[in-house]
Design a protein around this motif. Structure first.
Motif, mmCIF file in Angstrom:
data_model
loop_
_atom_site.group_PDB
_atom_site.id
_atom_site.type_symbol
_atom_site.label_atom_id
_atom_site.label_comp_id
_atom_site.label_asym_id
_atom_site.label_seq_id
_atom_site.Cartn_x
_atom_site.Cartn_y
_atom_site.Cartn_z
ATOM 1 N N PHE A 116 0.817 -1.203 0.000
ATOM 2 C CA PHE A 116 0.000 0.000 0.000
ATOM 3 C C PHE A 116 0.857 1.262 0.000
ATOM 4 O O PHE A 116 0.458 2.298 -0.526
ATOM 5 C CB PHE A 116 -0.920 -0.008 1.229
ATOM 6 C CG PHE A 116 -2.003 1.029 1.173
ATOM 7 C CD1 PHE A 116 -3.038 0.928 0.247
ATOM 8 C CD2 PHE A 116 -2.000 2.116 2.037
ATOM 9 C CE1 PHE A 116 -4.051 1.880 0.197
ATOM 10 C CE2 PHE A 116 -3.011 3.066 1.991
ATOM 11 C CZ PHE A 116 -4.034 2.958 1.069
ATOM 12 N N CYS A 117 2.051 1.160 0.600
ATOM 13 C CA CYS A 117 2.921 2.338 0.711
ATOM 14 C C CYS A 117 3.645 2.652 -0.598
ATOM 15 O O CYS A 117 4.253 3.715 -0.733
ATOM 16 C CB CYS A 117 3.928 2.126 1.832
ATOM 17 S SG CYS A 117 4.843 0.589 1.691
ATOM 18 N N ASP A 118 3.609 1.744 -1.554
ATOM 19 C CA ASP A 118 4.348 1.960 -2.807
ATOM 20 C C ASP A 118 3.546 2.804 -3.797
ATOM 21 O O ASP A 118 2.313 2.821 -3.755
ATOM 22 C CB ASP A 118 4.662 0.610 -3.463
ATOM 23 C CG ASP A 118 5.562 -0.251 -2.599
ATOM 24 O OD1 ASP A 118 6.452 0.313 -1.935
ATOM 25 O OD2 ASP A 118 5.361 -1.475 -2.581
ATOM 26 N N ALA A 119 4.260 3.464 -4.706
ATOM 27 C CA ALA A 119 3.587 4.192 -5.787
ATOM 28 C C ALA A 119 2.874 3.165 -6.666
ATOM 29 O O ALA A 119 3.424 2.090 -6.954
ATOM 30 C CB ALA A 119 4.618 4.964 -6.602
ATOM 31 N N PRO A 120 1.632 3.456 -7.098
ATOM 32 C CA PRO A 120 0.914 2.488 -7.934
ATOM 33 C C PRO A 120 1.605 2.280 -9.276
ATOM 34 O O PRO A 120 2.091 3.222 -9.895
ATOM 35 C CB PRO A 120 -0.472 3.112 -8.102
ATOM 36 C CG PRO A 120 -0.344 4.540 -7.700
ATOM 37 C CD PRO A 120 0.807 4.632 -6.758
ATOM 38 N N LEU A 121 1.654 1.027 -9.724
ATOM 39 C CA LEU A 121 2.288 0.699 -10.998
ATOM 40 C C LEU A 121 1.312 0.853 -12.160
ATOM 41 O O LEU A 121 1.698 1.170 -13.263
ATOM 42 C CB LEU A 121 2.839 -0.723 -10.950
ATOM 43 C CG LEU A 121 3.972 -0.915 -9.938
ATOM 44 C CD1 LEU A 121 4.253 -2.395 -9.697
ATOM 45 C CD2 LEU A 121 5.231 -0.205 -10.421
ATOM 46 N N PHE A 122 0.034 0.594 -11.878
ATOM 47 C CA PHE A 122 -1.038 0.864 -12.839
ATOM 48 C C PHE A 122 -2.356 0.788 -12.082
ATOM 49 O O PHE A 122 -2.367 0.524 -10.879
ATOM 50 C CB PHE A 122 -1.007 -0.120 -14.023
ATOM 51 C CG PHE A 122 -1.308 -1.558 -13.697
ATOM 52 C CD1 PHE A 122 -0.348 -2.385 -13.128
ATOM 53 C CD2 PHE A 122 -2.552 -2.122 -13.987
ATOM 54 C CE1 PHE A 122 -0.619 -3.715 -12.836
ATOM 55 C CE2 PHE A 122 -2.834 -3.460 -13.707
ATOM 56 C CZ PHE A 122 -1.858 -4.253 -13.124
ATOM 57 N N SER A 123 -3.459 1.091 -12.777
ATOM 58 C CA SER A 123 -4.757 0.877 -12.147
ATOM 59 C C SER A 123 -5.601 0.017 -13.070
ATOM 60 O O SER A 123 -5.342 -0.065 -14.276
ATOM 61 C CB SER A 123 -5.446 2.209 -11.818
ATOM 62 O OG SER A 123 -5.806 2.881 -12.990
ATOM 63 N N MET A 124 -6.597 -0.641 -12.486
ATOM 64 C CA MET A 124 -7.387 -1.597 -13.266
ATOM 65 C C MET A 124 -8.812 -1.676 -12.730
ATOM 66 O O MET A 124 -9.083 -1.324 -11.587
ATOM 67 C CB MET A 124 -6.751 -2.988 -13.197
ATOM 68 C CG MET A 124 -6.747 -3.587 -11.804
ATOM 69 S SD MET A 124 -6.059 -5.272 -11.772
ATOM 70 C CE MET A 124 -7.342 -6.167 -12.645
ATOM 71 N N GLU A 125 -9.703 -2.181 -13.555
ATOM 72 C CA GLU A 125 -11.101 -2.356 -13.172
ATOM 73 C C GLU A 125 -11.206 -3.228 -11.923
ATOM 74 O O GLU A 125 -10.654 -4.324 -11.855
ATOM 75 C CB GLU A 125 -11.869 -3.000 -14.334
ATOM 76 C CG GLU A 125 -13.207 -3.623 -14.004
ATOM 77 C CD GLU A 125 -14.226 -2.650 -13.386
ATOM 78 O OE1 GLU A 125 -14.163 -1.434 -13.689
ATOM 79 O OE2 GLU A 125 -15.082 -3.124 -12.599
ATOM 80 N N ARG A 126 -11.983 -2.726 -10.971
ATOM 81 C CA ARG A 126 -12.194 -3.404 -9.687
ATOM 82 C C ARG A 126 -12.662 -4.856 -9.838
ATOM 83 O O ARG A 126 -12.163 -5.762 -9.161
ATOM 84 C CB ARG A 126 -13.237 -2.591 -8.917
ATOM 85 C CG ARG A 126 -13.807 -3.257 -7.716
ATOM 86 C CD ARG A 126 -14.791 -2.317 -7.025
ATOM 87 N NE ARG A 126 -15.417 -2.984 -5.889
ATOM 88 C CZ ARG A 126 -16.002 -2.346 -4.886
ATOM 89 N NH1 ARG A 126 -16.053 -1.028 -4.887
ATOM 90 N NH2 ARG A 126 -16.535 -2.998 -3.880
ATOM 91 N N ALA A 127 -13.613 -5.081 -10.748
ATOM 92 C CA ALA A 127 -14.205 -6.420 -10.876
ATOM 93 C C ALA A 127 -13.204 -7.463 -11.354
ATOM 94 O O ALA A 127 -13.415 -8.662 -11.180
ATOM 95 C CB ALA A 127 -15.396 -6.371 -11.833
ATOM 96 N N ALA A 128 -12.096 -7.004 -11.975
ATOM 97 C CA ALA A 128 -11.152 -7.950 -12.584
ATOM 98 C C ALA A 128 -9.987 -8.314 -11.667
ATOM 99 O O ALA A 128 -9.199 -9.207 -12.000
ATOM 100 C CB ALA A 128 -10.606 -7.368 -13.896
#
Lengths: 304, 304
Positions: A116-128
């Protein structure tokens, strides 16, 4: 055979919610899902086979001594590029009805990162997320109050048209942390939307830890989840109101009744865990009375 | 290189206290220690070699497909028989000065069982548990009070003649759970002995969960430990007094100072974990401010 007692039912709840670590788990058959050299998920083999039909995005890599893993194409170097590429594949799979969980597509993005403390690498649809076995984060509220010196807890009952766990008991307010939102920000938003708790009151909620677990869902999806937990003492005259319709009704339960419904099929399982954590932190369940006490605390806080 | 910040130091504390799960751990080289068909410990190979020189008590067994394990002789069928046989071997090893940890022999017995809720299979000298890698249980007290609306915590400083962690900061009261004692009973006893907290006041302590971890000690011993945690709000005019001499002095610290000493070399590590858990449960450390929050809660509650 006698019906299982409360301890046994609570224990079964925790085992079910940590089924990824238990006997018969598909854990050993999952492939690590790697992005930019870091593991961010556990991918079931059936998903890996399907995703690798998109070799510009996903591929199986075999290290020297390391076991196989699924890698996101290293040429996708930025948050934006990765997000667009993964989202494109997932949308195609959704249209092909390749996986049942994609029927719950919400157009809601979750961040993906090793911790959680890391910078996000990407984002994606919640359902997947269960297809990739990436971690999901949420915020849950224990709303409590006092009547004649006795502690009571507010619980909601989920609407019957919710795609997941319709009609089951829930915490007073709760929701997933979408890309771009903070922990407290999510909590205050859900308090307003689900239970009409004004922001000024929700702001008094106290963060008190997390509940974390990994379960294997109905269709073999992997759910490693961490819920940030808040306690909020509500004024005696406060009554939550149905807001966006995700909850149909609210109940004020004495703690013995909260305990009773934990481990019953009437309580959404992760919300029951949050309520169990509350009963333990507030001394309602005591180590000399509850033989499973130490194992319960461990089961509520598994390492993701 | 800049000195590590607070988050980094707290993270190092949790990594050190969970070193059995970390990189370079001897975990893979330990043998499961089995009693009556149930695993109760993790035995380093050097210990296993030595103990198997007493084949009437300990032996290495090799299952069909299972890896080797150390078994307590199955003919030792009762609690009493097992306790006497194991204690006999350990006393001999102590006289032979076979293992450094046996120098801290205390004539204090701890129960051995797969889980805290199980009936004990035998009991053994406290100082020798790291050789067998069996779980130990204790009770720790967070004593807090208020001054001008600010929360303060009482901490003790261990006597310089304590065999372990002399001169370091400690919780207000704490102790191991000896064979035959309950959790609250242990806490009330330690409150009286270490800090002269009367039983009537100690009885108001609220159980709030556990802190659990497994570390590898200086001589390769394995320490899986679970501490039952209690919070006690003390009256403003209460001042703890030195009791049995295990503590030399008490301090009343504001929470920012408690936070500061967590992860410093001045705080007994497992007591620092108990204090860190307190700061998290009381909302003094918040998830939006502390990047390591989720990992900290996990690190405080590892499955034994």
């Amino acid at each position: 055979m006698a019906a299982p007692g409360w301890s046994e039912r609570a224990r079964e709840l925790l085992q079910r919610m940590n089924s990824f670590h238990g006997a018969g788990s598909p854990k050993g058959l999952c492939l690590p899902f790697m992005v930019a050299g870091q593991q961010v998920g556990h991918m079931p083999q059936s998903v890996a086979q399907r995703l690798c039909q998109y070799p510009a995005v996903f591929s199986v890599a075999q290290g020297d001594k390391a076991a196989a893993c699924v890698e996101l194409n290293k040429q996708l170097a930025s948050f934006e590029e990765r997000t667009a590429a993964v989202q494109g594949v997932l949308k195609e799979l959704k249209e092909q009805q390749a996986f049942p969980c994609l029927k719950e597509w919400r157009e809601e993005l979750y961040n993906v990162m090793p911790y959680f403390c890391d910078a996000p690498l990407f984002s994606m649809e919640r359902a997947a997320t269960p297809l990739l076995g990436v971690k999901r984060y949420g915020a849950h509220l224990n709303g409590y109050t006092w009547r004649n010196g006795q502690m009571f807890m507010w619980l909601g009952r989920r609407a019957l048209n919710k795609p997941s766990y319709p009609g089951l008991l829930d915490n007073l307010a709760a929701g997933g942390i979408a890309s771009g939102l903070g922990v407290r920000e999510t909590l205050v938003k859900e308090c307003q939307e689900e239970a009409c708790i004004p922001a000024s009151l929700a702001a008094q909620a106290k963060p008190v830890g997390t509940v974390s677990y990994t379960y294997v869902g109905a269709h073999g999806g992997i759910y490693p989840e961490c819920q940030f937990v808040f306690d909020l003492e509500l004024p005696e005259d406060f009554v939550p109101q149905v807001g966006d319709g995700e909850v149909q009704e609210f109940y004020l339960y004495p703690l013995h009744k909260v305990k009773e419904v934990i481990g019953s099929s009437d309580f959404k399982p992760n919300c029951a865990m949050v309520a169990l954590d509350f009963l333990i932190r507030h001394g309602y369940i005591q180590p000399d009375d509850e033989p499973q006490y130490a194992e319960m605390v461990e089961g509520l806080h598994r390492t993701l």
